[in-house]
Write an enzyme that holds these catalytic residues in place. Structure first.
Site, PDB file in Angstrom:
ATOM      1  N   TYR A  93     -18.789   8.555   6.044  1.00  0.00           N
ATOM      2  CA  TYR A  93     -17.362   8.886   6.132  1.00  0.00           C
ATOM      3  C   TYR A  93     -16.504   7.654   5.822  1.00  0.00           C
ATOM      4  CZ  TYR A  93     -13.121  11.148   7.922  1.00  0.00           C
ATOM      5  OH  TYR A  93     -11.861  11.696   8.057  1.00  0.00           O
ATOM      6  N   LYS A 110     -13.880   7.232   2.735  1.00  0.00           N
ATOM      7  CA  LYS A 110     -12.437   7.069   2.937  1.00  0.00           C
ATOM      8  C   LYS A 110     -11.939   5.724   2.382  1.00  0.00           C
ATOM      9  CE  LYS A 110     -11.593  11.092   4.734  1.00  0.00           C
ATOM     10  NZ  LYS A 110     -10.773  12.076   4.020  1.00  0.00           N
TER      11      LYS A 110
END
Ligand code: NAP
Length: 268
Positions: A172, A176
């Site tokens: 993640y 991002k």
């Protein structure tokens, strides 16, 4: 203040991940500001019911649902083509679709890494590329001020985890950080041609994603309200309001930026 461009009834907005959470709040925020042509893209089974609910609340608006997996190049091309076939142009694009799967670094399988980055990073890349291709070939929107005119505006939903890390967030966090990078890259090459590209970095926001069992590690560790100066988590509407602002011509000098909308969490 409601801006001229945002309330232009000819403006066309497209929101990925638009049937849930921040995406759904963004759809509602556009509709509330007078945008009457909206494309809601999502691969969720709730897409149809979400579009029905938006249409019921805003009966004068034209709202189209497009089932789309943003990690699939052909589907992303079809999503943008549908918007243009239906409405003739694309003014505001908001890339919200995302997933959050957690695992410690050494337990992160290649499959999990590819799945998360496939949606959150590759998906945003594919969407921004196709949105830019369309926006760059269309006319400038009407504007009250020539300095503020734009062909279109794109907002990517990154995360405060696009700037730092916490436990079990390898895939993640990577995805991002990449969203922040590709936002700057897209802005660098295209802002002077009339398309601004920005990102928002939300802190902990109350949505189905953070309510899910598997999200505990990703979203609650280290970002709990007691570590947030504002003393609470955020609401999807509080992100959506910034989305609409960044799309509007009042944000005409904002591009390549990553806006932290996190109750101050990233400042402590
Ligand atoms: P959400 O309520 O789960 O909404 C995400 C939507 O995207 C869901 O409808 C989901 O469908 C859809 N989606 C997932 N994968 C997709 C794909 N491959 N193609 C198309 N649609 C897909 O989550 P949210 O909290 O609003 O998150 C929106 C964005 O904000 C995400 O990028 C997330 O990483 C980011 N963000 C959220 C927070 C937070 O605290 N909530 C914080 C920082 C950043 P399914 O429900 O079927 O999976």
């Amino acid at each position: 203040m409601v801006t001229q461009s945002t309330t232009n009834s000819n403006a066309v907005a497209l929101v990925t991940g638009g049937s849930s959470g921040i995406g759904a709040a963004s759809v509602k925020a556009f509709l509330a500001k007078g945008v009457t042509k909206v494309v809601v893209a999502d691969y969720s089974d709730s897409l149809t019911s979400a579009v029905q609910a938006f249409s019921k609340a805003y009966p004068d608006a034209e709202i189209v649902g497009v089932k789309t997996d943003v990690s699939d190049e052909a589907q992303v091309k079809a999503m943008v083509a549908t918007a243009v076939d239906k409405f003739g142009r694309l003014d505001y694009a908001v890339n919200c679709a995302g997933i959050g799967l957690a695992a410690p670094f050494t337990d992160t399988t290649t499959e999990l890494y590819d799945k998360v980055t496939g949606v959150n990073e590759r998906g945003v890349f594919l969407c921004v590329r196709e949105q830019l291709i369309q926006m760059l070939k269309q006319d400038y929107q009407p504007s009250r001020d020539d300095r503020r005119k734009q062909r279109g505006a794109i907002v990517n939903i990154a995360s405060i985890l696009g700037q730092f890390s916490c436990q079990s967030t390898t895939a993640y966090v990577s995805s991002k950080h990449a969203v922040c990078g590709l936002t700057k890259s897209a802005s660098f090459e295209n802002s002077s041609k009339g398309v601004r590209v920005n990102a928002i970095a939300p802190g902990w926001i109350d949505t189905p994603m953070t309510a899910s069992e598997g999200a505990n590690l990703l979203f609650q560790w280290g970002t709990t309200p007691d570590r947030t100066p504002l003393g609470r988590g955020g609401y999807a509407e509080e992100i959506a309001d910034v989305v609409v602002f960044l799309c509007s011509e009042e944000a005409s000098f904002v591009t390549g930026a990553v806006w932290n909308v996190d109750g101050g969490y990233s400042t402590v």
